[in-house]
Design a protein around this motif. Structure first.
Motif, PDB file in Angstrom:
ATOM      1  N   ASP A  97       8.190   4.140   4.809  1.00  0.00           N
ATOM      2  CA  ASP A  97       6.829   3.722   4.463  1.00  0.00           C
ATOM      3  C   ASP A  97       6.388   2.570   5.363  1.00  0.00           C
ATOM      4  O   ASP A  97       7.209   1.818   5.862  1.00  0.00           O
ATOM      5  N   ASP A  99       4.764  -0.065   4.427  1.00  0.00           N
ATOM      6  CA  ASP A  99       4.516  -1.336   3.748  1.00  0.00           C
ATOM      7  C   ASP A  99       5.739  -2.234   3.619  1.00  0.00           C
ATOM      8  O   ASP A  99       5.706  -3.223   2.896  1.00  0.00           O
ATOM      9  N   GLN A 101       8.367  -1.801   2.006  1.00  0.00           N
ATOM     10  CA  GLN A 101       9.079  -1.768   0.729  1.00  0.00           C
ATOM     11  C   GLN A 101      10.491  -1.248   0.962  1.00  0.00           C
ATOM     12  O   GLN A 101      11.414  -1.591   0.238  1.00  0.00           O
ATOM     13  N   ARG A 200      14.571  -1.987  -3.380  1.00  0.00           N
ATOM     14  CA  ARG A 200      13.207  -1.769  -2.908  1.00  0.00           C
ATOM     15  C   ARG A 200      12.417  -3.064  -3.019  1.00  0.00           C
ATOM     16  O   ARG A 200      12.298  -3.637  -4.101  1.00  0.00           O
ATOM     17  N   ARG A 203       5.774  -4.775  -1.783  1.00  0.00           N
ATOM     18  CA  ARG A 203       4.898  -4.466  -0.677  1.00  0.00           C
ATOM     19  C   ARG A 203       4.660  -5.740   0.132  1.00  0.00           C
ATOM     20  O   ARG A 203       4.392  -6.790  -0.435  1.00  0.00           O
TER      21      ARG A 203
HETATM   22 MG    MG Z   1       4.747   1.269  -1.080  1.00  0.00          MG
END
Ligand code: MG
Ligand code: UDP
Length: 342
Positions: A97, A99, A101, A200, A203
């Protein structure tokens, strides 16, 4: 470095990620430089309405390892990933991703597993930081529901953050379905799979690009792509209702013949009517979900349309990608090319 000789392709789907993308690029570059083999970073712009593309263009001008696939509009996260795979030339392909994360450094651990001989290495989330309780609970429930409904062994608590071998990427590209649930498809394909665990992160900036509506349609894609069970609910429910109405009939007959109770009945009838109509409509909706998807598949439109693809060099094995670069209005081209791999 010749274009054909990349070892790693990293695919980054982006939708309105102007706040994070430069930082993401830096972190990815750092990690991939550390990996020590030739790589490419494929940024797929999924119809962003902000400055994401401008920023990636600037980055691409300075860094020959950076490629950009720019969609004509928003096609969705799963399709952006699929497009990245169409363009990727690496022996191993990583999806991450935009972002941050998913921490880029985990890619190094994935690469290690890949070198041990695993063909799919997925990231398993130990913890999800900075996400709403609602998101965490629905995600948890969804993965468990999916698992109970399908025969495919979709690992729990994994997203699309994973590394796949070239072989897996090629098979995946041959699967032509339009309603793509990529992580399910990868499980379905098989091969030697393993996981690396990670936490995780929050963001880095910006907000989630998965509002409830997108989450629901994503979840429906996941379930309908791999399970007929919702359709069977209609049958089971039908049987159950017929059986109970038969029992009720016996009760009514008994009352009529052997007792003096006269049932007023109006309220009962209205309530039962509403209930059964509701159930019927829900079941029609379920069937509609499947028919809608059959319709999507039968139209056979290209999965995505590319406005521009940048940074890809022409070699014999990616001539199609070069075609794309030359010809921006390339829906049919894309369809042809997808067809070639079936
Ligand atoms: Mg995300
Ligand atoms: N994304 C995309 N198209 C979309 C929605 C999201 O390419 O229509 C990208 C987004 O830019 C991000 C990734 O998919 O890189 C995951 O989205 P997000 O982080 O918003 O989802 P969440 O982590 O909240 O589930």
């Amino acid at each position: 470095m010749s274009a054909a000789a990349v070892t790693y392709s990293v695919i980054v789907p982006m939708y309105n990620e102007e706040l994070v993308i430069e930082h993401t690029y830096e972190r990815l570059k750092e990690t991939m430089d550390e990996a020590g083999e030739p790589y490419e970073l494929i940024f797929v712009n999924d119809g962003s309405k902000d400055r994401t593309v401008e920023l990636v263009n600037l980055i691409a001008e300075c860094d020959p390892n950076v490629r950009l696939v720019d969609f004509s509009r928003n096609f969705g996260h799963q399709i952006a990933i699929s497009a990245g795979m169409d363009y990727a030339k690496g022996d191993a392909v990583v999806v991450i991703d935009a972002d941050l994360q998913d921490p880029p450094s985990v890619i190094l651990a994935m690469i290690e597993k890949w070198k041990e001989g695993y063909e799919v290495v997925y990231g398993r989330r130990l913890k999800r930081k900075g996400e709403t309780l609602f998101k965490k609970l629905t995600a948890k429930a969804f993965y468990r529901l999916l698992r109970s409904m399908t025969n495919v062994d979709i690992p729990l608590d994994t997203g699309d953050f994973r590394l796949i071998d070239r072989k897996v990427c090629d098979v995946l590209r041959g699967l032509k379905e339009k309603n793509r649930f990529v992580r399910g498809l990868i499980s379905w394909i098989g091969f030697r799979q393993t996981s690396v665990e990670y936490v995780r992160e929050e963001r880095f900036a910006g907000e989630t690009k998965y509002p409830l509506k997108k989450m629901i349609s994503f979840a429906l894609d996941g379930i309908t792509s791999f399970s007929y069970k919702p359709l069977k609910i209609a049958t089971y429910l039908g049987f159950l209702l017929s059986l109970s109405s038969f029992v009720y009939l016996l009760i009514v007959l008994y009352q009529g013949f052997f007792t003096d109770t006269t049932t007023p009945g109006w309220a009962t009838i209205v309530v039962l009517n509403l209930l059964f109509n509701g159930i019927i409509l829900i079941l029609l909706g379920v069937i509609g979900e499947y028919i809608g998807r059959i319709y999507d598949e039968s139209k056979d439109r290209p999965l995505y349309i590319v406005r521009e693809a940048k940074g890809f060099q022409a070699t014999s094995d990616n001539a199609a990608a070069a075609d794309k670069e030359a010809d921006s209005n390339n829906g049919p081209e894309n369809a042809k090319r997808l067809g070639k791999y079936v």
